[in-house]
Design a protein around this motif. Structure first.
Motif, PDB file in Angstrom:
ATOM      1  N   GLN A 111       0.814  -1.215   0.000  1.00 18.88           N
ATOM      2  CA  GLN A 111       0.000   0.000   0.000  1.00 18.88           C
ATOM      3  C   GLN A 111       0.848   1.266   0.000  1.00 18.88           C
ATOM      4  N   ASP A 112       2.064   1.174   0.547  1.00 21.78           N
ATOM      5  CA  ASP A 112       2.947   2.342   0.562  1.00 21.78           C
ATOM      6  C   ASP A 112       3.241   2.834  -0.853  1.00 21.78           C
ATOM      7  N   LYS A 113       3.438   1.887  -1.765  1.00 19.02           N
ATOM      8  CA  LYS A 113       3.754   2.257  -3.145  1.00 19.02           C
ATOM      9  C   LYS A 113       2.592   2.996  -3.796  1.00 19.02           C
ATOM     10  N   PHE A 114       1.380   2.515  -3.577  1.00 19.77           N
ATOM     11  CA  PHE A 114       0.219   3.123  -4.208  1.00 19.77           C
ATOM     12  C   PHE A 114      -0.108   4.477  -3.579  1.00 19.77           C
ATOM     13  N   ILE A 115       0.085   4.596  -2.263  1.00 17.92           N
ATOM     14  CA  ILE A 115      -0.176   5.877  -1.600  1.00 17.92           C
ATOM     15  C   ILE A 115       0.802   6.936  -2.083  1.00 17.92           C
ATOM     16  N   SER A 116       2.084   6.570  -2.188  1.00 12.78           N
ATOM     17  CA  SER A 116       3.090   7.530  -2.640  1.00 12.78           C
ATOM     18  C   SER A 116       2.848   7.929  -4.096  1.00 12.78           C
ATOM     19  N   VAL A 117       2.357   6.993  -4.915  1.00 13.23           N
ATOM     20  CA  VAL A 117       2.019   7.320  -6.299  1.00 13.23           C
ATOM     21  C   VAL A 117       0.859   8.306  -6.335  1.00 13.23           C
ATOM     22  N   PHE A 118      -0.071   8.162  -5.405  1.00 11.45           N
ATOM     23  CA  PHE A 118      -1.246   9.037  -5.399  1.00 11.45           C
ATOM     24  C   PHE A 118      -0.854  10.478  -5.093  1.00 11.45           C
ATOM     25  N   TYR A 119      -0.114  10.699  -3.979  1.00 12.26           N
ATOM     26  CA  TYR A 119       0.199  12.085  -3.628  1.00 12.26           C
ATOM     27  C   TYR A 119       1.391  12.636  -4.412  1.00 12.26           C
ATOM     28  N   GLY A 120       2.229  11.751  -4.957  1.00 13.44           N
ATOM     29  CA  GLY A 120       3.396  12.226  -5.690  1.00 13.44           C
ATOM     30  C   GLY A 120       3.206  12.311  -7.187  1.00 13.44           C
ATOM     31  N   VAL A 121       2.197  11.604  -7.724  1.00 15.16           N
ATOM     32  CA  VAL A 121       2.003  11.560  -9.178  1.00 15.16           C
ATOM     33  C   VAL A 121       0.611  12.047  -9.581  1.00 15.16           C
ATOM     34  N   LEU A 122      -0.422  11.504  -8.951  1.00  9.74           N
ATOM     35  CA  LEU A 122      -1.785  11.844  -9.358  1.00  9.74           C
ATOM     36  C   LEU A 122      -2.215  13.237  -8.900  1.00  9.74           C
ATOM     37  N   THR A 123      -1.863  13.608  -7.669  1.00  8.16           N
ATOM     38  CA  THR A 123      -2.283  14.916  -7.160  1.00  8.16           C
ATOM     39  C   THR A 123      -1.750  16.077  -7.997  1.00  8.16           C
ATOM     40  N   PRO A 124      -0.453  16.097  -8.385  1.00  2.00           N
ATOM     41  CA  PRO A 124       0.019  17.178  -9.272  1.00  2.00           C
ATOM     42  C   PRO A 124      -0.708  17.231 -10.606  1.00  2.00           C
ATOM     43  N   MET A 125      -1.198  16.078 -11.082  1.00  2.00           N
ATOM     44  CA  MET A 125      -1.959  16.064 -12.330  1.00  2.00           C
ATOM     45  C   MET A 125      -3.363  16.629 -12.115  1.00  2.00           C
ATOM     46  N   LEU A 126      -3.959  16.326 -10.957  1.00  2.00           N
ATOM     47  CA  LEU A 126      -5.328  16.737 -10.693  1.00  2.00           C
ATOM     48  C   LEU A 126      -5.443  18.211 -10.321  1.00  2.00           C
ATOM     49  N   ASN A 127      -4.387  18.789  -9.756  1.00  2.00           N
ATOM     50  CA  ASN A 127      -4.449  20.179  -9.294  1.00  2.00           C
ATOM     51  C   ASN A 127      -4.928  21.157 -10.370  1.00  2.00           C
ATOM     52  N   PRO A 128      -4.302  21.203 -11.562  1.00  2.00           N
ATOM     53  CA  PRO A 128      -4.782  22.163 -12.575  1.00  2.00           C
ATOM     54  C   PRO A 128      -6.190  21.847 -13.055  1.00  2.00           C
ATOM     55  N   LEU A 129      -6.555  20.558 -13.109  1.00  2.00           N
ATOM     56  CA  LEU A 129      -7.912  20.190 -13.529  1.00  2.00           C
ATOM     57  C   LEU A 129      -8.938  20.697 -12.525  1.00  2.00           C
ATOM     58  N   ILE A 130      -8.636  20.544 -11.234  1.00  2.00           N
ATOM     59  CA  ILE A 130      -9.559  20.990 -10.184  1.00  2.00           C
ATOM     60  C   ILE A 130      -9.740  22.499 -10.236  1.00  2.00           C
ATOM     61  N   TYR A 131      -8.626  23.229 -10.318  1.00  2.00           N
ATOM     62  CA  TYR A 131      -8.712  24.690 -10.333  1.00  2.00           C
ATOM     63  C   TYR A 131      -9.348  25.213 -11.617  1.00  2.00           C
ATOM     64  N   THR A 132      -9.128  24.529 -12.739  1.00  2.00           N
ATOM     65  CA  THR A 132      -9.667  24.991 -14.015  1.00  2.00           C
ATOM     66  C   THR A 132     -11.163  24.714 -14.120  1.00  2.00           C
ATOM     67  N   LEU A 133     -11.565  23.500 -13.758  1.00  2.00           N
ATOM     68  CA  LEU A 133     -12.963  23.104 -13.915  1.00  2.00           C
ATOM     69  C   LEU A 133     -13.896  23.874 -12.999  1.00  2.00           C
ATOM     70  N   ARG A 134     -13.391  24.328 -11.845  1.00  2.00           N
ATOM     71  CA  ARG A 134     -14.236  24.991 -10.859  1.00  2.00           C
ATOM     72  C   ARG A 134     -14.032  26.511 -10.833  1.00  2.00           C
ATOM     73  N   ASN A 135     -13.250  27.041 -11.753  1.00  2.00           N
ATOM     74  CA  ASN A 135     -12.898  28.455 -11.690  1.00  2.00           C
ATOM     75  C   ASN A 135     -13.259  29.155 -12.995  1.00  2.00           C
ATOM     76  N   GLN A 136     -14.221  30.063 -12.932  1.00  2.00           N
ATOM     77  CA  GLN A 136     -14.682  30.765 -14.125  1.00  2.00           C
ATOM     78  C   GLN A 136     -13.635  31.728 -14.667  1.00  2.00           C
ATOM     79  N   GLU A 137     -12.830  32.318 -13.773  1.00  2.00           N
ATOM     80  CA  GLU A 137     -11.808  33.265 -14.224  1.00  2.00           C
ATOM     81  C   GLU A 137     -10.725  32.563 -15.038  1.00  2.00           C
TER      82      GLU A 137
END
Length: 310
Positions: A269-295
């Protein structure tokens, strides 16, 4: 002398990669796709926050910093991971492994502190809008961003050089990268003091900013509920909701990873958790801010229209 010679490790072997070629190619495609989306998404955020005058505000200044940080964070590990999927015996030298650990710790700690700064920015913007421009001046924003990088450097880079390096001949890392917790499991000397220090450092870079963010948003929610305008409340909740989503994804997995009791045994589980916060979260950040932000959407449209006219 014989015992000392056994502790000399020149390289590490990654054993966390799958053996089956089909699985390796599937994971290679996944990591490559995630990395490209991360580069494109965060690159666009940096571009529009820099070039669009409408986004020259403290909020988007910090968002651009976060995107730059995410690009650096993923680039410190994923290119090496992609190469490792293509070789039968993935290895890394001792020096490169320590550099990778150092960079991920430093960049990860910086992101924790920067997210707290972004929460402070939202708190001032919503709780004290009349004095927002005065409080969050350009110079103060730059100082807060520099403070995040400097404090993270002092908490991770300098103490890192005092880590134990006796590996007693063990050089197999059951992971995709030189994750510090996975490497620490190979150390044969007493690591109790280092674990205490790592826990204290993680508490300062994870728990302290996290509780500050929670406190800030409790005050923000109280202020938002007092706003009479329905549109004003909706806009405030939308802006803060994006930040809270990023905070939950990043802090939730990182706190679980670093602030629970550690053992020498390897856990899948350590491998998958580290992949989530180290790989997936940086990918999701711009999507989250873009999809929810009209500006941000408006800035993207303006940039697309300018390209169409050229």
């Amino acid at each position: 002398m014989g015992g000392e010679n056994q502790t000399l490790v020149a390289e590490f072997i990654f054993t966390g990669y799958p053996v089956l070629p089909v699985t390796r190619m599937s994971l290679l495609s996944f990591f490559l796709m995630v990395y490209l989306i991360t580069l494109i998404g965060n690159g666009l955020i940096i571009l529009i926050t820099t070039c669009d005058p409408h986004l020259h505000t403290p909020m988007y200044f910090f968002l651009g910093n976060l995107s730059f940080l995410d690009i650096c964070y993923t680039s410190s590990t994923i290119p090496q991971v992609l190469i490792n999927f293509l070789v039968k015996r993935p290895t890394i030298s001792l020096v490169r492994c320590f550099c990778q650990m150092l960079s991920t710790l430093f960049l990860g700690s910086t992101e924790c502190l920067l997210l707290a700064v972004m929460a402070y920015d939202r708190f001032v913007a919503i709780s004290n809008p009349l004095h927002y421009a005065l409080i969050m001046s350009k110079s103060r924003c730059i100082h807060l961003a520099l403070m995040s990088w400097t404090v993270a450097f002092l908490l991770t880079v300098l103490p890192f050089f005092f880590m134990p390096s006796r590996f007693c001949g063990q050089n197999e890392i059951d992971h995709f990268t030189c994750e510090v917790l996975a490497v620490m499991k190979l150390v044969c000397s007493d690591t109790s003091k280092n674990q205490v220090f790592m826990f204290a450092s993680a508490s300062f870079t994870l728990l302290a900013p996290f509780f500050f963010i929670v406190f800030s948003y409790m005050r923000i929610i109280i202020t938002i509920l007092q706003i009479r305008s329905v549109d004003g409340r909706s806009k405030a909740f939308s802006t803060c909701g994006s930040h809270l989503t990023v905070v939950t994804l990043f802090y939730g997995t990182a706190i679980f990873m670093y602030l629970r009791p550690q053992s020498k045994s390897s856990q899948v589980q350590d491998k998958f958790i580290s992949v989530f916060y180290g790989v997936l979260t940086p990918m999701l950040n711009p999507l989250i801010y873009t999809l929810r932000n009209q500006e941000v959407k408006g800035a993207l449209r303006r940039m697309a229209e300018k390209k169409g006219k050229l």
